[in-house]
Each structure stands twice: as C-alpha cells, then as structure tokens.
Design a protein around this motif. Structure first.
Motif, PDB file in Angstrom:
ATOM      1  N   TYR A   1      -0.936  10.894  -2.607  1.00 39.93           N
ATOM      2  CA  TYR A   1      -0.387   9.600  -2.995  1.00 39.93           C
ATOM      3  C   TYR A   1      -0.586   8.613  -1.856  1.00 39.93           C
ATOM      4  CZ  TYR A   1       1.818  12.543  -6.489  1.00 39.93           C
ATOM      5  OH  TYR A   1       2.028  13.450  -7.504  1.00 39.93           O
ATOM      6  N   SER A   2      -1.393   7.598  -2.125  1.00 37.01           N
ATOM      7  CA  SER A   2      -1.625   6.549  -1.138  1.00 37.01           C
ATOM      8  C   SER A   2      -0.601   5.453  -1.388  1.00 37.01           C
ATOM      9  CB  SER A   2      -3.050   6.007  -1.268  1.00 37.01           C
ATOM     10  OG  SER A   2      -3.304   5.026  -0.288  1.00 37.01           O
ATOM     11  N   ILE A   3       0.286   5.250  -0.432  1.00 32.17           N
ATOM     12  CA  ILE A   3       1.342   4.250  -0.623  1.00 32.17           C
ATOM     13  C   ILE A   3       0.785   2.866  -0.311  1.00 32.17           C
ATOM     14  CG2 ILE A   3       3.635   3.487   0.059  1.00 32.17           C
ATOM     15  CD1 ILE A   3       4.382   6.338   0.639  1.00 32.17           C
ATOM     16  N   GLU A   4       0.552   2.098  -1.390  1.00 29.70           N
ATOM     17  CA  GLU A   4       0.050   0.729  -1.254  1.00 29.70           C
ATOM     18  C   GLU A   4       1.204  -0.194  -1.617  1.00 29.70           C
ATOM     19  OE1 GLU A   4      -4.087  -1.022  -2.320  1.00 29.70           O
ATOM     20  OE2 GLU A   4      -2.754  -1.508  -3.994  1.00 29.70           O
ATOM     21  N   LEU A   5       1.859  -0.712  -0.571  1.00 28.89           N
ATOM     22  CA  LEU A   5       3.101  -1.435  -0.784  1.00 28.89           C
ATOM     23  C   LEU A   5       3.170  -2.669   0.119  1.00 28.89           C
ATOM     24  CD1 LEU A   5       6.442   0.529  -1.249  1.00 28.89           C
ATOM     25  CD2 LEU A   5       6.374  -1.870  -0.602  1.00 28.89           C
ATOM     26  N   PRO A   6       2.337  -3.659  -0.177  1.00 31.59           N
ATOM     27  CA  PRO A   6       2.395  -4.880   0.626  1.00 31.59           C
ATOM     28  C   PRO A   6       3.698  -5.633   0.394  1.00 31.59           C
ATOM     29  CG  PRO A   6       0.917  -5.177  -1.241  1.00 31.59           C
ATOM     30  CD  PRO A   6       1.294  -3.729  -1.225  1.00 31.59           C
ATOM     31  N   HIS A   7       4.354  -6.018   1.471  1.00 30.53           N
ATOM     32  CA  HIS A   7       5.573  -6.834   1.378  1.00 30.53           C
ATOM     33  C   HIS A   7       5.646  -7.668   2.653  1.00 30.53           C
ATOM     34  CE1 HIS A   7       9.611  -8.228   0.731  1.00 30.53           C
ATOM     35  NE2 HIS A   7       9.713  -7.558  -0.409  1.00 30.53           N
ATOM     36  N   VAL A   8       5.160  -8.885   2.546  1.00 29.84           N
ATOM     37  CA  VAL A   8       4.998  -9.750   3.714  1.00 29.84           C
ATOM     38  C   VAL A   8       6.316  -9.963   4.456  1.00 29.84           C
ATOM     39  CG1 VAL A   8       4.370 -12.078   4.469  1.00 29.84           C
ATOM     40  CG2 VAL A   8       2.971 -10.902   2.761  1.00 29.84           C
ATOM     41  N   ALA A   9       7.383 -10.244   3.724  1.00 31.05           N
ATOM     42  CA  ALA A   9       8.671 -10.536   4.364  1.00 31.05           C
ATOM     43  C   ALA A   9       9.210  -9.320   5.113  1.00 31.05           C
ATOM     44  CB  ALA A   9       9.676 -10.999   3.311  1.00 31.05           C
ATOM     45  N   ARG A  10       9.050  -8.144   4.555  1.00 35.38           N
ATOM     46  CA  ARG A  10       9.573  -6.952   5.218  1.00 35.38           C
ATOM     47  C   ARG A  10       8.753  -6.565   6.434  1.00 35.38           C
ATOM     48  NH1 ARG A  10      11.593  -3.646  -0.199  1.00 35.38           N
ATOM     49  NH2 ARG A  10      13.588  -4.738  -0.305  1.00 35.38           N
ATOM     50  N   VAL A  11       7.459  -6.766   6.370  1.00 37.48           N
ATOM     51  CA  VAL A  11       6.633  -6.521   7.554  1.00 37.48           C
ATOM     52  C   VAL A  11       7.054  -7.470   8.670  1.00 37.48           C
ATOM     53  CG1 VAL A  11       4.301  -6.700   8.502  1.00 37.48           C
ATOM     54  CG2 VAL A  11       4.669  -5.518   6.339  1.00 37.48           C
ATOM     55  N   LYS A  12       7.317  -8.717   8.308  1.00 38.25           N
ATOM     56  CA  LYS A  12       7.761  -9.699   9.299  1.00 38.25           C
ATOM     57  C   LYS A  12       9.114  -9.311   9.890  1.00 38.25           C
ATOM     58  CE  LYS A  12       8.428 -14.696   9.914  1.00 38.25           C
ATOM     59  NZ  LYS A  12       8.385 -16.025   9.247  1.00 38.25           N
ATOM     60  N   GLU A  13      10.006  -8.786   9.047  1.00 35.44           N
ATOM     61  CA  GLU A  13      11.342  -8.412   9.492  1.00 35.44           C
ATOM     62  C   GLU A  13      11.350  -7.111  10.292  1.00 35.44           C
ATOM     63  OE1 GLU A  13      15.750  -7.271   7.616  1.00 35.44           O
ATOM     64  OE2 GLU A  13      14.091  -7.825   6.289  1.00 35.44           O
ATOM     65  N   PHE A  14      10.649  -6.098   9.785  1.00 37.10           N
ATOM     66  CA  PHE A  14      10.730  -4.764  10.374  1.00 37.10           C
ATOM     67  C   PHE A  14       9.574  -4.415  11.310  1.00 37.10           C
ATOM     68  CE2 PHE A  14      12.717  -3.867   6.018  1.00 37.10           C
ATOM     69  CZ  PHE A  14      14.007  -4.066   6.481  1.00 37.10           C
ATOM     70  N   GLY A  15       8.423  -5.064  11.119  1.00 38.73           N
ATOM     71  CA  GLY A  15       7.217  -4.663  11.841  1.00 38.73           C
ATOM     72  C   GLY A  15       6.444  -3.626  11.034  1.00 38.73           C
ATOM     73  N   TYR A  16       5.183  -3.450  11.394  1.00 36.08           N
ATOM     74  CA  TYR A  16       4.319  -2.518  10.675  1.00 36.08           C
ATOM     75  C   TYR A  16       4.906  -1.108  10.632  1.00 36.08           C
ATOM     76  CZ  TYR A  16       0.266  -5.753  10.873  1.00 36.08           C
ATOM     77  OH  TYR A  16      -0.610  -6.799  10.720  1.00 36.08           O
ATOM     78  N   ALA A  17       5.304  -0.586  11.796  1.00 36.33           N
ATOM     79  CA  ALA A  17       5.695   0.818  11.898  1.00 36.33           C
ATOM     80  C   ALA A  17       6.937   1.132  11.071  1.00 36.33           C
ATOM     81  CB  ALA A  17       5.919   1.199  13.362  1.00 36.33           C
ATOM     82  N   GLU A  18       7.947   0.289  11.153  1.00 37.85           N
ATOM     83  CA  GLU A  18       9.178   0.563  10.426  1.00 37.85           C
ATOM     84  C   GLU A  18       8.981   0.376   8.924  1.00 37.85           C
ATOM     85  OE1 GLU A  18      13.156   1.497   9.498  1.00 37.85           O
ATOM     86  OE2 GLU A  18      11.788   2.041  11.119  1.00 37.85           O
TER      87      GLU A  18
END
Length: 275
Positions: A236-253
């Motif tokens: 299962y390749s998790i393809e889950l783009p979410h711009v706001a959450r990346v901005k809030e949490f960072g890539y790793a989190e």
C-alpha cells in the motif's frame, strides 16, 4: 506475511528523494514511491535522477543505509502527442535501484492513440522487469474502473497492471463489487488515503482535494476497508497530500501520522474485511 507500506511522493511533495527515503525509514515504511519523471508543474522541483548523478548517488546511499526499497516511479502520463520513449531513462534508473513498477495515467480522449502508447510503454518496461500500472483518475481522460479495464483487456500485456487509488475509486463513483471481477494478477499495489464522503460538484474542488487536502485513513468517509477487502494482499503506497498539515507538522511527522493512521485503521477493520 506483514503488511507492507510505501511512502508516495505526493505525501511529501517537494521532498528530495534521499531525504524522503530517510523519512520513510524513520517512520517505519518498507518502500518509497519516487517521482523521477519531471512533469514541469509550477514550482515542482526536478528530481530526474537519471539527469542528476549526485542526487542519484545520494538516493542510492539512502536506500542502502536504511534498507528501504524503491517500489515504483511516477508518472508516465499518456497525453496528446507523447513519445513514451522519453520515459526510458527513468525506467532504467528504476531498475537500477531495484524498483518494481511504473505508474501511468491517461490524459487524452483519443482512444486509439492511448491504447497504442500504453501498449508501447508496457513493451518498453518489460526488459527492465517493471510492471506498468494504470491509475484511473477522476479528472483525467480514463477516469473510472471501466475505462481502465478496457485499456488492459485491449493491450493484453503481461506486465500491465491496474492501480486502484481509494480516493479516485470513490470519486469516480465505482461500485466496490465490480472489483471482484477484475483478474487478481492485475493488482500489484494500491494507493491509500481517505477524503470526505461527499463528492465535490466542481472539477476545481475535486482537484484541490486530490492534490492538497486528502485525509488520514479512517478520518474521512470513503469505504476504504470495503475497497481493499476486494483486492489481494499488495503493498500500500500512502499517497496523502495535505499542504496545511505538512506546513504544520513537517514532512517527517506528517509521513509518520499517515502510516500510523493506516495501521490503526487496518487493526480496527481486520476482522470484518478479512484483512
């Protein structure tokens, strides 16, 4: 056999392949799904590894140091006038890194043309030991399960596959039961994410959610368990783009939360769907 997960490029959009690999390892993924085919989108970095020897070296090092493997590369689009031979360098690179698959989608309404080009793409990938997996996308020309099945039945290539994205499946209004008639050998991997149950009325809103606001598995209203319960066991390749959450949490989190929510969802639904 333990369930296997890959970190897809759009989940950490803009993240360089070496960093993406280390993030995947830290979060507990088995694979990465990279985008070494430059699409020329506004603001998109060019991670064409075949053209950047230093980036290729760093990616090789990251894969070797972490034990994370390359699963698939994207995106070999079939569009008006495309010469699919331009994807050869990326496929050669994928094979060199131990990849399994090339993701493709169709963005031209010319059926004769896209059938010819998809068949050619499969033939080009075969010597590298790669499958070519067709993803139907609700905003593309081949937008539903029926259209994708038509392509695969017409080209009749041994290395052709069908890639089901849970978001796209729901948005294309396909019936879950229809998956039961699809040959099991066509499934090599699947894209995993969630989204609101209500299907947007406009293409613009559909596109916005698709590209920048998908949800953690179990957070939305898609019958993810019902879809996956009709597929064989695949990565299962998790393809889950979410711009706001990346901005809030960072890539790793964000990547970690994507994987943890998926594992929690599987644990909660394993009995009812025979996972």
């Amino acid at each position: 056999m333990a369930r296997q997960f890959s970190l897809a490029y759009l989940t950490v959009l803009g993240c360089p392949p070496p960093e993406m690999t280390y993030i995947a390892a830290q979060a507990g993924y088995d694979y990465v799904s990279l985008r070494p085919i430059y699409m020329g989108l506004p603001g998109e970095p060019n991670y064409a590894l075949n053209e950047n020897k230093e980036l290729m070296r760093q990616t090789k090092t990251a894969l070797a140091e972490t034990g994370v493997k390359l699963h698939d590369i994207e995106l070999a689009r079939i569009h008006d006038g495309v010469d699919v031979k331009k994807y050869l360098p990326a496929m050669e690179m994928a094979a060199e890194l131990g990849g399994c698959a090339v993701l493709s989608s169709i963005w031209t309404p010319d059926r004769k043309f896209y059938i010819e080009k998809f068949a050619e793409l499969c033939d080009l990938a075969k010597p590298f030991g790669l499958t070519v997996d067709l993803e139907f996308v609700p905003i593309a020309s081949v937008f539903d399960l029926k259209g994708a099945i038509d392509v695969l039945r017409t080209v009749q290539r041994e290395n052709a596959g069908l890639m089901v994205d849970t978001h796209h499946f729901h948005r294309s209004r396909d019936k879950i039961e229809e998956l039961e008639a699809v040959p099991r050998g066509w499934f090599h991997f699947a894209h995993l994410c969630d989204a609101p149950a209500e299907i947007p009325a406009s293409k613009e809103e559909m596109t916005r959610i698709l590209r920048e606001a998908r949800l953690y598995v179990g957070e939305g209203g898609i019958d993810v368990a019902g879809i996956l319960g009709r597929l064989p066991e695949v990565p299962y390749s998790i393809e889950l783009p979410h711009v706001a959450r990346v901005k809030e949490f960072g890539y790793a989190e964000h990547a970690r939360r994507c994987l943890q929510s998926a594992k929690d969802y599987f644990a909660a639904h394993s009995r009812e769907q025979n996972f």
